[in-house]
Design a protein around this motif. Structure first.
Motif, PDB file in Angstrom:
ATOM      1  N   MET A 194     -12.152  13.561 -35.125  1.00  0.00           N
ATOM      2  CA  MET A 194     -11.981  12.229 -34.539  1.00  0.00           C
ATOM      3  C   MET A 194     -12.970  11.259 -35.183  1.00  0.00           C
ATOM      4  O   MET A 194     -14.181  11.532 -35.192  1.00  0.00           O
ATOM      5  N   ASP A 195     -12.476  10.160 -35.733  1.00  0.00           N
ATOM      6  CA  ASP A 195     -13.365   9.181 -36.347  1.00  0.00           C
ATOM      7  C   ASP A 195     -13.958   8.274 -35.275  1.00  0.00           C
ATOM      8  O   ASP A 195     -13.676   8.413 -34.076  1.00  0.00           O
ATOM      9  N   THR A 223     -13.481   5.090 -34.627  1.00  0.00           N
ATOM     10  CA  THR A 223     -12.505   4.257 -33.924  1.00  0.00           C
ATOM     11  C   THR A 223     -11.802   5.055 -32.830  1.00  0.00           C
ATOM     12  O   THR A 223     -11.618   4.574 -31.698  1.00  0.00           O
ATOM     13  N   GLY A 224     -11.419   6.278 -33.153  1.00  0.00           N
ATOM     14  CA  GLY A 224     -10.773   7.123 -32.157  1.00  0.00           C
ATOM     15  C   GLY A 224     -11.698   7.454 -30.998  1.00  0.00           C
ATOM     16  O   GLY A 224     -11.273   7.500 -29.835  1.00  0.00           O
ATOM     17  N   ALA A 272     -11.989   4.432 -28.759  1.00  0.00           N
ATOM     18  CA  ALA A 272     -10.751   4.255 -28.000  1.00  0.00           C
ATOM     19  C   ALA A 272     -10.696   5.230 -26.828  1.00  0.00           C
ATOM     20  O   ALA A 272     -10.309   4.870 -25.705  1.00  0.00           O
ATOM     21  N   ALA A 273     -11.088   6.491 -27.080  1.00  0.00           N
ATOM     22  CA  ALA A 273     -11.099   7.490 -26.009  1.00  0.00           C
ATOM     23  C   ALA A 273     -12.121   7.133 -24.937  1.00  0.00           C
ATOM     24  O   ALA A 273     -11.878   7.287 -23.726  1.00  0.00           O
ATOM     25  N   VAL A 330      -0.352   6.228 -32.761  1.00  0.00           N
ATOM     26  CA  VAL A 330      -1.547   5.669 -32.137  1.00  0.00           C
ATOM     27  C   VAL A 330      -2.112   4.553 -33.009  1.00  0.00           C
ATOM     28  O   VAL A 330      -2.160   4.686 -34.229  1.00  0.00           O
ATOM     29  N   SER A 364       0.965   0.816 -29.113  1.00  0.00           N
ATOM     30  CA  SER A 364      -0.344   1.308 -28.701  1.00  0.00           C
ATOM     31  C   SER A 364      -1.332   0.158 -28.519  1.00  0.00           C
ATOM     32  O   SER A 364      -2.096   0.125 -27.552  1.00  0.00           O
TER      33      SER A 364
END
Length: 254
Positions: free
Chosen positions: A1-2, A4-5, A8-9, A206, A211
């Motif tokens: 997961m980068d 940005t991800g 977002a999470a 996503v 999204s």
């Protein structure tokens, strides 16, 4: 997961924490009110009757709100509640089943009356003009609103005179039912909206158009949920504790 991800999470998790906290607070407050007024649903709950005798000026009970109004001299007079209280002046109530209940002067009770917003409305231009000079001062303009229950009025009694007692001009069980339904609607509505926003946020691909629209909807809902929670808190208060506030605007002349 980068990165940005991850962000977002994290934002989605914060969104759900906020949603669950507001829904939980609303449900907890409703449960507290139902425990406090459990006597409304026990036994006969609330009993309807007619006031047949009363104390001074034929008033058996009185609900009072003291407000302070302030204005800048150009806009409306804005009111905020300073105090509110219930008072039993004494009297006799003939219940529908034939029993007569005597209410002693000074008995501890909550007086629930309807029509308070109408009584607080500005009656005419002269009243507004008379109150405006005092409202522009630092201390503001104080007014006292009194709504009485009199001889001949149909009222509901709930609870015991020597304990929990509610004297109302409308069936208090209806208020308790509304509180429950409003709270259920709040919790269900928050969860449905939050679920829809989440589904849109995770719609493949996503970070695609759908999204992103879901993320924007979640941001809007995140801010609106707090307002909805505050409105729910104000709406479910018992009539004896409900905030009146309000304002007087200059009535239009004929």
């Amino acid at each position: 997961m980068d990165f940005t991800g991850f962000m977002a999470a994290f934002a989605l998790a914060a969104f759900w924490v906020n949603t669950l906290l507001i829904a939980g607070a609303g449900w907890s407050e409703c449960a507290g009110l139902r425990r406090r007024y459990a006597f409304l649903s026990r036994g006969t709950g609330a009993r309807r009757g007619v006031v047949t005798a009363a104390g001074a000026d034929g008033v058996v009970a009185l609900y009072t709100v003291v407000q302070v109004g302030r204005s800048n001299g150009r806009g409306p007079i804005l009111f905020h509640d300073r105090s509110r209280g219930s008072r039993v002046l004494g009297g006799v109530v003939a219940l529908a089943d034939g029993e007569r209940r005597e209410l002693a002067e000074g008995a501890a009770a909550e007086v629930w009356v309807s029509g308070l917003p109408r009584a607080a409305a500005c009656p005419d231009t002269a009243s507004f003009a008379g109150a405006l000079p005092a409202a522009t001062r630092a201390a503001g303009w104080e007014r006292r609103l009194e709504l009485p229950l009199r001889v001949g009025d149909t009222i509901w009694l709930a609870g015991q005179v020597d304990g929990e007692l509610v004297i109302a001009d409308a069936d208090p069980r209806r208020w308790l039912a509304r509180v429950t339904w409003w709270t259920a609607a709040l919790v269900l509505g928050l969860l449905v909206v939050a679920g829809a926003c989440t589904a849109a946020c995770l719609w493949p691909p996503v970070f695609g158009t759908v999204s992103k629209l879901g993320a924007f909807a979640g941001l809007v809902a995140f801010n609106l949920f707090q307002l909805v929670g505050k409105l729910h808190h104000d709406a479910i208060q018992p009539p004896s504790l409900r905030v009146l506030d309000g304002q007087w605007s200059a009535p239009r002349g004929r």
